[in-house]
Design a protein around this motif. Structure first.
Motif, PDB file in Angstrom:
ATOM      1  N   CYS A   1      -2.833  28.297 -23.294  1.00  0.00           N
ATOM      2  CA  CYS A   1      -2.161  29.502 -23.068  1.00  0.00           C
ATOM      3  C   CYS A   1      -1.762  30.227 -24.611  1.00  0.00           C
ATOM      4  CB  CYS A   1      -0.878  29.426 -22.387  1.00  0.00           C
ATOM      5  SG  CYS A   1      -0.049  31.050 -22.398  1.00  0.00           S
ATOM      6  N   THR A   2      -2.724  31.217 -24.962  1.00  0.00           N
ATOM      7  CA  THR A   2      -2.381  31.793 -26.146  1.00  0.00           C
ATOM      8  C   THR A   2      -0.902  32.390 -26.516  1.00  0.00           C
ATOM      9  OG1 THR A   2      -4.727  32.525 -26.263  1.00  0.00           O
ATOM     10  CG2 THR A   2      -3.314  33.449 -27.774  1.00  0.00           C
ATOM     11  N   PRO A   3      -0.295  31.749 -27.481  1.00  0.00           N
ATOM     12  CA  PRO A   3       1.251  32.357 -27.898  1.00  0.00           C
ATOM     13  C   PRO A   3       1.213  33.639 -27.820  1.00  0.00           C
ATOM     14  CG  PRO A   3       0.570  30.589 -29.144  1.00  0.00           C
ATOM     15  CD  PRO A   3      -0.938  30.891 -28.674  1.00  0.00           C
ATOM     16  N   THR A   4       1.935  34.587 -26.951  1.00  0.00           N
ATOM     17  CA  THR A   4       1.886  35.909 -26.998  1.00  0.00           C
ATOM     18  C   THR A   4       3.357  36.483 -27.319  1.00  0.00           C
ATOM     19  OG1 THR A   4       0.175  35.979 -25.412  1.00  0.00           O
ATOM     20  CG2 THR A   4       1.380  38.049 -25.580  1.00  0.00           C
ATOM     21  N   ILE A   5       3.401  37.603 -27.921  1.00  0.00           N
ATOM     22  CA  ILE A   5       4.644  38.314 -28.070  1.00  0.00           C
ATOM     23  C   ILE A   5       4.460  39.613 -27.517  1.00  0.00           C
ATOM     24  CG2 ILE A   5       6.226  39.197 -29.693  1.00  0.00           C
ATOM     25  CD1 ILE A   5       5.934  36.916 -31.581  1.00  0.00           C
ATOM     26  N   VAL A   6       5.402  40.178 -26.996  1.00  0.00           N
ATOM     27  CA  VAL A   6       5.421  41.597 -26.228  1.00  0.00           C
ATOM     28  C   VAL A   6       6.373  42.336 -27.259  1.00  0.00           C
ATOM     29  CG1 VAL A   6       5.912  42.996 -24.124  1.00  0.00           C
ATOM     30  CG2 VAL A   6       5.694  40.327 -23.957  1.00  0.00           C
ATOM     31  N   VAL A   7       5.750  43.609 -27.670  1.00  0.00           N
ATOM     32  CA  VAL A   7       6.328  44.431 -28.718  1.00  0.00           C
ATOM     33  C   VAL A   7       6.730  45.396 -27.961  1.00  0.00           C
ATOM     34  CG1 VAL A   7       5.936  45.501 -30.902  1.00  0.00           C
ATOM     35  CG2 VAL A   7       4.773  43.313 -30.273  1.00  0.00           C
ATOM     36  N   ASP A   8       8.149  45.997 -28.117  1.00  0.00           N
ATOM     37  CA  ASP A   8       8.507  47.201 -27.938  1.00  0.00           C
ATOM     38  C   ASP A   8       8.490  48.136 -28.984  1.00  0.00           C
ATOM     39  OD1 ASP A   8      10.209  49.461 -27.244  1.00  0.00           O
ATOM     40  OD2 ASP A   8      11.902  48.198 -26.367  1.00  0.00           O
ATOM     41  N   ALA A   9       7.266  48.907 -28.913  1.00  0.00           N
ATOM     42  CA  ALA A   9       6.741  49.644 -30.009  1.00  0.00           C
ATOM     43  C   ALA A   9       7.584  50.674 -30.556  1.00  0.00           C
ATOM     44  CB  ALA A   9       5.321  50.168 -29.717  1.00  0.00           C
ATOM     45  N   MET A  10       8.508  51.366 -29.512  1.00  0.00           N
ATOM     46  CA  MET A  10       9.492  52.279 -29.946  1.00  0.00           C
ATOM     47  C   MET A  10      10.503  51.886 -30.863  1.00  0.00           C
ATOM     48  SD  MET A  10       7.965  54.815 -28.310  1.00  0.00           S
ATOM     49  CE  MET A  10       9.155  56.117 -28.515  1.00  0.00           C
ATOM     50  N   CYS A  11      10.784  50.346 -30.633  1.00  0.00           N
ATOM     51  CA  CYS A  11      11.870  49.852 -31.554  1.00  0.00           C
ATOM     52  C   CYS A  11      11.521  49.779 -32.825  1.00  0.00           C
ATOM     53  CB  CYS A  11      12.363  48.739 -30.989  1.00  0.00           C
ATOM     54  SG  CYS A  11      13.309  49.131 -29.419  1.00  0.00           S
ATOM     55  N   CYS A  12      10.178  49.640 -33.106  1.00  0.00           N
ATOM     56  CA  CYS A  12       9.321  49.218 -34.237  1.00  0.00           C
ATOM     57  C   CYS A  12       8.892  50.337 -35.229  1.00  0.00           C
ATOM     58  CB  CYS A  12       8.381  48.131 -33.999  1.00  0.00           C
ATOM     59  SG  CYS A  12       8.738  46.642 -32.974  1.00  0.00           S
ATOM     60  N   LEU A  13       9.094  51.527 -34.793  1.00  0.00           N
ATOM     61  CA  LEU A  13       8.547  52.503 -35.515  1.00  0.00           C
ATOM     62  C   LEU A  13       9.126  52.680 -36.824  1.00  0.00           C
ATOM     63  CD1 LEU A  13       7.977  55.429 -32.703  1.00  0.00           C
ATOM     64  CD2 LEU A  13       6.379  53.869 -33.733  1.00  0.00           C
ATOM     65  N   ARG A  14      10.454  52.666 -36.934  1.00  0.00           N
ATOM     66  CA  ARG A  14      11.084  52.779 -38.221  1.00  0.00           C
ATOM     67  C   ARG A  14      10.657  51.385 -39.346  1.00  0.00           C
ATOM     68  NH1 ARG A  14      15.325  56.147 -38.933  1.00  0.00           N
ATOM     69  NH2 ARG A  14      15.905  57.513 -37.023  1.00  0.00           N
ATOM     70  N   TYR A  15      10.514  50.405 -38.818  1.00  0.00           N
ATOM     71  CA  TYR A  15      10.075  49.327 -39.505  1.00  0.00           C
ATOM     72  C   TYR A  15       8.596  49.609 -39.974  1.00  0.00           C
ATOM     73  CZ  TYR A  15       8.969  44.258 -40.363  1.00  0.00           C
ATOM     74  OH  TYR A  15       8.399  43.143 -41.133  1.00  0.00           O
ATOM     75  N   TRP A  16       7.897  49.884 -38.909  1.00  0.00           N
ATOM     76  CA  TRP A  16       6.472  50.051 -39.533  1.00  0.00           C
ATOM     77  C   TRP A  16       5.982  51.083 -40.630  1.00  0.00           C
ATOM     78  CZ3 TRP A  16       4.935  50.017 -33.481  1.00  0.00           C
ATOM     79  CH2 TRP A  16       4.714  48.635 -33.235  1.00  0.00           C
ATOM     80  N   TYR A  17       6.915  52.186 -40.296  1.00  0.00           N
ATOM     81  CA  TYR A  17       6.736  53.281 -41.268  1.00  0.00           C
ATOM     82  C   TYR A  17       7.301  52.867 -42.482  1.00  0.00           C
ATOM     83  CZ  TYR A  17       5.731  57.963 -42.934  1.00  0.00           C
ATOM     84  OH  TYR A  17       5.373  58.912 -43.687  1.00  0.00           O
ATOM     85  N   THR A  18       6.589  52.534 -43.496  1.00  0.00           N
ATOM     86  CA  THR A  18       6.905  51.744 -44.769  1.00  0.00           C
ATOM     87  C   THR A  18       6.699  52.799 -45.965  1.00  0.00           C
ATOM     88  OG1 THR A  18       4.853  50.808 -45.145  1.00  0.00           O
ATOM     89  CG2 THR A  18       6.677  49.361 -44.139  1.00  0.00           C
ATOM     90  N   PRO A  19       5.840  53.941 -45.698  1.00  0.00           N
ATOM     91  CA  PRO A  19       5.377  54.890 -46.797  1.00  0.00           C
ATOM     92  C   PRO A  19       6.875  55.498 -47.235  1.00  0.00           C
ATOM     93  CG  PRO A  19       4.053  55.432 -45.195  1.00  0.00           C
ATOM     94  CD  PRO A  19       5.040  54.384 -44.654  1.00  0.00           C
ATOM     95  N   GLU A  20       7.001  55.613 -48.825  1.00  0.00           N
ATOM     96  CA  GLU A  20       8.044  55.950 -49.382  1.00  0.00           C
ATOM     97  C   GLU A  20       8.340  57.710 -48.875  1.00  0.00           C
ATOM     98  OE1 GLU A  20       9.613  57.302 -53.985  1.00  0.00           O
ATOM     99  OE2 GLU A  20       7.844  56.039 -53.791  1.00  0.00           O
ATOM    100  N   SER A  21       7.296  58.362 -48.769  1.00  0.00           N
ATOM    101  CA  SER A  21       7.220  59.652 -48.404  1.00  0.00           C
ATOM    102  C   SER A  21       7.373  59.932 -46.885  1.00  0.00           C
ATOM    103  CB  SER A  21       6.151  60.688 -49.032  1.00  0.00           C
ATOM    104  OG  SER A  21       6.157  62.095 -48.652  1.00  0.00           O
ATOM    105  N   TRP A  22       8.368  60.901 -46.380  1.00  0.00           N
ATOM    106  CA  TRP A  22       8.436  60.885 -44.909  1.00  0.00           C
ATOM    107  C   TRP A  22       8.668  62.278 -44.497  1.00  0.00           C
ATOM    108  CZ3 TRP A  22      13.156  62.822 -43.915  1.00  0.00           C
ATOM    109  CH2 TRP A  22      14.323  62.505 -44.600  1.00  0.00           C
ATOM    110  N   ILE A  23       8.946  62.981 -45.593  1.00  0.00           N
ATOM    111  CA  ILE A  23       9.531  64.562 -45.388  1.00  0.00           C
ATOM    112  C   ILE A  23       8.315  65.678 -45.181  1.00  0.00           C
ATOM    113  CG2 ILE A  23       9.483  65.202 -47.734  1.00  0.00           C
ATOM    114  CD1 ILE A  23      12.327  66.048 -45.304  1.00  0.00           C
TER     115      ILE A  23
END
Length: 781
Positions: free
Chosen positions: A37-59
């Motif tokens: 059984c491959t170790p699997t993690i389920v990701v709630d992507a909507m919760c992770c958007l802020r974590y993933w968006y690392t670029p300094e510019s967002w405006i």
């Protein structure tokens, strides 16, 4: 089901609930116990958007090339240690959570107003404390993850249910997210995305068992706790009086009896007014709405819980007992004086009559108990068709789920809710609920295809339109004080209306040719979101006619592929520019289509704007991610901020049209990391506004110069066909203030001062589907 503030409470008051874990080590341990059984993690992507968006510019509209690189690094890190990721996205807003969705959108509107005030006063991007995710981030993240080869799924309800269900059913290593739902649900372990260190794969695991130990609860009690404290479904204020009385009783109890205190948030150690029956402790609480006391009792030895309801003037009580010996739940009425118990709701196999009442709204029969003296009815829930193996209790009418339930046949605690419409093993299986569901489109085969595309995150909004006739769009960085630029909700509405006509053809009632309306919950300045805009499809003329959806979606004939493109262009009202657009190379073809539509639609866009859009698209092709990261802007212009968001919303609209038309274009053609970079556009906009020559905009790259003029010619020629001449700011009339009112009988253009009806209404009050008067509650268009 999540509780606001619960995670903060846990970290401050019960820190032992949070444990630092290493995901790599956990995966290795998991693999040693389950080698197949491959170790699997389920990701709630909507919760992770802020974590993933690392670029300094967002405006400026999004640093999409940087963002794509960040996602790629995230995926590679987990792949390198043998962990498989399954990403879930929210697919629609549930009706019982619409009020909360609206509340958050209105709050975001206030935050956006502050952002634009900051930009105008400081001419710079606000700090991260005012961070607002770029428009379309969730939508394009789905496509980015699929492009990276990841399994990406879109939910048929709010994603947290399906995330928790998938994690439990597939014995996953855990859930990665940032939502207290995963502390409430009895599912696999819950890992915090905000605490994740990607380099080491260390994070915090929040243990619901330890939380229950601290609170003196069982895991099965957590959903009730969530309801009593308030969540997305149960308003926080509903049980405010109840909580106050509990706290008051607890304080009095602790002072008078000098004991350790409560065993749970709603059971107390014999406070004043408690009645004791056969070793059962009964605590009295009050529902502020009904003024009716609700005793709750428990017997420690049998672990039985009994819910009692009583009329204020009667000694007769209503109990709901879960007897582990009987393996069934039996609601009974008990007279406390005679100690006689009368079964009222029993197992369906007993064939006994059950007193029923009719819910006037749902017209559905519900088992009930009635106190004969005060004539009060107490409604109780019973699944009329218990299904073994389906751990869910649902009202068949409203399809409302309770994540914790009891299987009436095997008496096993069912720790999860599985949406009956989705069997995770095979998302294509359609359960009885969806077959009975009233949908906008009646063809089950077409619905099945649309549903499959939706579940696998291959389409955007198509299934929502065809199934419920209801869609939504969240906030966009738009300045409510700037009347010169219309809201993206209005600009792209005619496109959506034509898409509705493609998807809902054949849905007329038979007595008229009118299409059904689509409910649009689109956020735009001035919209209080009290009701959806009711928008009718807009009929269009397609060269050669419009084929059925079966042909459009399923046929592999070359002629049908050509028809798909014809319909896509017709949705943008650009059929006459087909040849010119076909001559443009990918990926600039889709961008060119969008620019033509925008400049025809919005009179206040000028030649300098067009130069900036085209120059950034060409320069983007020759820049690395590192070069884009190192770009520096002289200042931030609020109009350029709006234009960046406007273009990105256009790209999401292209995703809708392309999905509805059977995918005539490759998805890559309109992905923002291939055609748009917010900071680069902002740089070109500032340069163009200052009057830079085209050569300077193109950074003296002569190979781009020819392409620039070709693209500009295609856009200008198409606009001229609609009597729209794109001119520079210096050619505007001296009295022009940013509001153009030119009318054209041949176009579908809208301007910032006047609607096409010539009634002179400003943008915030115009457009098909908008409400001219707030009291006109369900105005149809």
């Amino acid at each position: 089901m999540g509780v606001r503030g619960l995670q903060g409470f846990v970290r401050s008051t019960c820190p032992h609930v949070c444990t630092v874990v290493n995901l790599k080590e956990m995966a290795e341990h998991h693999l040693s116990r389950h080698p197949d059984c491959t170790p699997t993690i389920v990701v709630d992507a909507m919760c992770c958007l802020r974590y993933w968006y690392t670029p300094e510019s967002w405006i400026c509209g999004g640093q999409w090339r940087e963002y794509f690189a960040a996602l790629r690094d995230f995926v590679k890190t987990f792949e390198s240690v043998g962990i498989k990721l399954i990403f879930f996205f929210d697919g629609m807003v549930e009706q019982n959570k619409r009020d909360e969705w609206i509340k958050r959108r209105l709050k975001n509107n206030r935050e956006i107003s502050k952002i634009f005030h900051y930009i105008k006063s400081r001419r710079e991007q606000p700090g991260r404390n005012m961070f607002f995710i770029p428009s379309g981030l969730a939508i394009f993240t789905r496509f980015a993850l699929k492009a990276l080869g990841q399994e990406t799924l879109c939910s048929l309800q709010e994603a947290d249910y399906e995330v928790a269900s998938y994690g439990l059913q597939h014995k996953c290593l855990g859930i990665l997210g940032e939502d207290t739902d995963y502390l409430i649900y009895d599912t696999c372990p819950y890992f915090s995305i905000s605490e994740l260190c990607l380099e080491s794969l260390d994070t915090v695991m929040l243990c619901r068992e330890k939380l229950c130990e601290s609170l003196g609860l069982r895991v099965a009690d957590l959903p009730l706790l969530a309801c009593l404290l308030g969540n997305d479904i149960i308003p926080e204020g509903m049980f405010e009086s109840f909580r106050y009385k509990c706290l008051s009783s607890y304080t009095s109890l602790k002072r008078n009896f000098d004991k350790k205190g409560q065993k749970s948030p709603w059971f107390f150690q014999k406070p004043e007014g408690v009645t004791v029956l056969d070793k059962q402790e009964i605590s009295m609480s009050s529902d502020p709405e009904s003024k009716q006391e609700i005793p709750i009792c428990t017997e420690p030895e049998s672990n039985q819980e009994v819910l009692m309801c009583a009329g204020p003037d009667s000694e007769e009580k209503v109990l709901l007992c879960a007897d582990p010996e009987l393996k069934e739940e039996v609601p009974i009425c008990a007279d406390l004086e005679s100690k006689q118990e009368t079964p009222m709701c029993v197992d369906s196999e007993s064939k006994k009559e059950v007193p029923m009442c009719i819910n006037p709204e749902s017209k559905h029969e519900v088992p009930m108990c009635m106190d004969a003296e005060p004539k009060q009815e107490v409604l109780m829930y019973m699944d009329p068709e218990p299904k073994q193996g389906v751990p869910i209790h649902a009202d068949p009418e409203v399809n409302h789920k309770l994540p914790i339930g009891t299987d009436p046949k095997c008496n096993l605690e069912a720790p999860m809710c599985v949406h009956p419409e989705v069997t995770q093993e095979d998302p294509m299986i359609m359960g009885p609920e969806i077959k009975e569901q009233v949908t906008m489109v009646s063809d089950p085969e077409i619905l099945k295809i649309a549903r499959n595309h939706h579940v696998h995150a291959e389409s955007y909004l198509v299934y929502n339109i065809m199934s419920s006739g209801e869609i939504e769009c969240s906030n966009t960085l738009e300045d409510e004080l700037d009347q010169a630029l219309p809201s993206q909700a209005f600009i792209y509405r005619p496109v959506r209306q034509r898409v509705y006509s493609v998807l809902l053809r054949g849905c007329q009632d038979g007595t008229s040719t009118a299409y059904p309306v689509v409910k649009e919950w689109f956020v735009y300045p001035g919209n209080p979101l009290r009701h959806p805009d009711l928008v009718r499809p807009l009929q269009m003329t397609v060269p050669g006619g419009t084929p059925s959806l079966k042909i459009l979606w399923l046929s592999e004939e070359p002629a049908v592929q050509a028809q798909r493109l014809d319909i896509l262009l017709s949705c943008f009202n650009l059929s006459s520019s087909r040849e010119e657009l076909q001559a443009v190379d990918s990926p600039l073809r889709a961008l060119c289509c969008l620019l033509i539509y925008l400049f025809i639609q919005v009179d206040t866009l000028c030649l300098e704007d067009l130069h900036a859009f085209i120059a950034q698209a060409l320069c983007l092709q020759g820049k690395s991610t590192a070069q884009l990261m190192n770009l520096q802007l002289e200042y931030i212009n609020p109009r350029a901020v709006q234009l960046g968001s406007l273009l990105v919303r256009g790209l999401t609209t292209l995703a809708l049209v392309n999905s509805a038309c059977g995918f005539p274009w490759e998805t890559n053609e309109f992905m923002p990391w291939n055609v748009f970079d917010g900071k680069l556009f902002h740089q070109k906009y500032l340069q163009s506004e200052k009057g830079y020559a085209v050569e300077a905009l193109l950074e003296q790259n002569r190979s781009w110069l020819t392409r620039f003029h070709n693209l500009k010619a295609v856009v200008c020629k198409a606009c001229m066909k609609e009597n729209r001449r794109i001119v520079g700011r210096t050619h505007w009339n001296s009295h022009h203030t940013g509001r153009w009112g030119r009318q054209s009988s041949g176009s579908h253009r809208t301007s910032s001062a006047y609607s096409r009806s010539g009634q002179g209404q400003p943008w915030r009050d115009q457009g098909p589907g908008s409400r001219q008067h707030e009291h006109d509650q369900w105005k149809r268009h």
